[in-house]
Design a protein around this motif. Structure first.
Motif, PDB file in Angstrom:
ATOM      1  N   ASP A  92      10.417 -13.857  -4.109  1.00  0.00           N
ATOM      2  CA  ASP A  92      10.881 -12.503  -3.857  1.00  0.00           C
ATOM      3  C   ASP A  92      10.231 -11.508  -4.823  1.00  0.00           C
ATOM      4  OD1 ASP A  92      12.928 -10.174  -4.356  1.00  0.00           O
ATOM      5  OD2 ASP A  92      13.461 -11.049  -2.410  1.00  0.00           O
ATOM      6  N   GLU A  93       9.754 -10.376  -4.317  1.00  0.00           N
ATOM      7  CA  GLU A  93       9.078  -9.379  -5.150  1.00  0.00           C
ATOM      8  C   GLU A  93      10.033  -8.745  -6.165  1.00  0.00           C
ATOM      9  OE1 GLU A  93       5.875  -8.174  -5.538  1.00  0.00           O
ATOM     10  OE2 GLU A  93       5.418 -10.030  -4.483  1.00  0.00           O
ATOM     11  N   GLU A  94      11.286  -8.600  -5.771  1.00  0.00           N
ATOM     12  CA  GLU A  94      12.268  -8.038  -6.700  1.00  0.00           C
ATOM     13  C   GLU A  94      12.519  -8.994  -7.860  1.00  0.00           C
ATOM     14  OE1 GLU A  94      16.572  -5.681  -6.530  1.00  0.00           O
ATOM     15  OE2 GLU A  94      15.783  -6.718  -4.760  1.00  0.00           O
ATOM     16  N   LEU A  95      12.500 -10.278  -7.549  1.00  0.00           N
ATOM     17  CA  LEU A  95      12.644 -11.280  -8.613  1.00  0.00           C
ATOM     18  C   LEU A  95      11.449 -11.229  -9.560  1.00  0.00           C
ATOM     19  CD1 LEU A  95      14.004 -14.419  -6.694  1.00  0.00           C
ATOM     20  CD2 LEU A  95      15.257 -12.915  -8.258  1.00  0.00           C
ATOM     21  N   LYS A  96      10.283 -10.989  -9.008  1.00  0.00           N
ATOM     22  CA  LYS A  96       9.076 -10.873  -9.837  1.00  0.00           C
ATOM     23  C   LYS A  96       9.213  -9.726 -10.836  1.00  0.00           C
ATOM     24  CE  LYS A  96       4.147  -9.753  -9.511  1.00  0.00           C
ATOM     25  NZ  LYS A  96       3.004  -9.487  -8.594  1.00  0.00           N
ATOM     26  N   GLU A  97       9.663  -8.572 -10.354  1.00  0.00           N
ATOM     27  CA  GLU A  97       9.824  -7.414 -11.233  1.00  0.00           C
ATOM     28  C   GLU A  97      10.849  -7.688 -12.329  1.00  0.00           C
ATOM     29  OE1 GLU A  97      10.702  -3.942  -9.001  1.00  0.00           O
ATOM     30  OE2 GLU A  97       8.868  -4.031  -7.790  1.00  0.00           O
ATOM     31  N   LEU A  98      11.944  -8.354 -11.954  1.00  0.00           N
ATOM     32  CA  LEU A  98      12.983  -8.650 -12.937  1.00  0.00           C
ATOM     33  C   LEU A  98      12.528  -9.712 -13.932  1.00  0.00           C
ATOM     34  CD1 LEU A  98      16.123  -8.614 -10.612  1.00  0.00           C
ATOM     35  CD2 LEU A  98      15.558  -6.978 -12.431  1.00  0.00           C
TER      36      LEU A  98
END
Length: 341
Positions: A90-96
């Motif tokens: 998940d891209e949001e997981l990457k950012e976090l």
């Protein structure tokens, strides 16, 4: 197999320390290499003032813990992400993930972890198994004045010698020697021509901190301790050279809070930059030189039988570039900095 150690100089650039060709990347090779490195650097305190960054190579992890028992050993956050990302895409997981690793304070780190947990608890569980204290900025030691959590510096050296690596072993080592020999002189000459006290790359980062300090309000608590208010409140202690945000502690050059205090006292933020980033420190590192080596025709003749080492060739064409993770963007190296072993 070519083993290398690359450090960062006072201008946060690549400084090759040592390289050697061994029969393979195993415990015996790493033990010999690290032992010789310690001997050449004349380290006698178990490496208490040293920090290593590597890509979790098990042989290296074991050897460093034995030979340099007091050194800090960080794991490359990029390599950890590459393995973790195979399951959690998940891209949001990457950012976090990168938000958590780059957080200087534990509070910011824990907030990023909580945000990640609300999206996928399994991702957090898998990440915490990697021992966050080895690759998150909020848990790093501050004695080396370096906030690096990736080993891209080693990859930079890999690119620096990419043409030499395709040659015969003797010619490869000779090309590397000449490249590093010339680099030492070039870098020393370039810096000698600059009329500065702080190295240019550090000065550039300091200017960014200065530009961000205008929003800060400073309230003195004593002659050395101040409360600084921006989006939140932090404490700055000039005597102990520490700030609650931990950026000054870890990086060695002032954060925006320290710059605001310096302005309040009508002093220069440059006065609070650690000596490791001064031009004098840089010049001292580059005052060494590598001697020239005449061609073979001038070597002393000896009569000693010498057999070549056993060669174990891998199948297929030799690789020039490092193996990238399937999910790694080949065009983007990210904003991370590096040093590494």
């Amino acid at each position: 197999m070519l083993l290398t150690t690359v450090r960062r100089d006072a201008n946060e650039q690549m400084y090759p320390l040592a390289w050697a060709v061994v029969e393979g990347e195993n415990n015996d090779s790493w033990e010999w290499f690290i032992h010789e490195l310690m001997h050449c650097l004349e380290v006698t305190d178990g490496g208490a003032s040293w920090t290593f960054i590597s890509d979790q190579q098990k042989g290296l992890l074991n050897v460093v813990s034995c030979i340099w028992p007091y050194a800090e050993h960080r794991n490359c956050a990029r390599h950890i992400y590459a393995n973790w990302h195979k399951t959690f895409k998940d891209e949001e997981l990457k950012e976090l993930y990168w938000k958590s690793t780059r957080a200087y304070s534990e509070g910011d780190y824990l907030q990023a972890i909580e945000d990640m947990k609300s999206i996928n608890p399994d991702a957090v569980e898998a990440l915490l198994k990697q021992n966050p204290k080895w690759f998150n900025k909020c848990y790093l030691d501050t004695h080396t004045k370096c906030d690096v959590i990736v080993n891209n510096m080693a990859e930079t050296f890999n690119g620096f010698i990419i043409n030499a690596r395709s040659k015969h072993i003797i010619h490869m080592l000779e090309d590397i020697r000449i490249q590093v020999m010339s680099r030492l002189v070039t870098k020393r000459t370039e810096m000698a021509a600059k009329d500065v006290i702080i190295c240019p790359k550090i000065q550039e980062k300091l200017e960014f901190s200065k530009g961000s300090s205008y929003r800060c309000e400073v309230y003195p608590s004593s002659y050395q301790v101040f409360q600084v208010r921006d989006f939140d409140d932090v404490s700055v202690d000039l005597e102990n050279r520490t700030c609650t945000c931990r950026k000054w502690d870890l990086r060695g050059y002032p954060c925006k809070h320290v710059c605001a205090v310096a302005g309040f006292l009508h002093k220069s933020p440059e006065d609070y930059v650690d000596v490791c980033y001064h031009k004098d420190t840089y010049m001292k590192a580059y005052e060494v030189s590598i001697p020239p080596l005449p061609s073979e025709r001038y070597w002393t003749k000896i009569h000693q039988p010498m057999d070549p080492p056993p060669i174990k060739s891998a199948p297929g064409r030799p690789k020039k570039n490092r193996k990238r993770d399937p999910y790694e963007d080949p065009k983007s190296q990210g904003n991370s900095q590096s040093m590494g072993l």
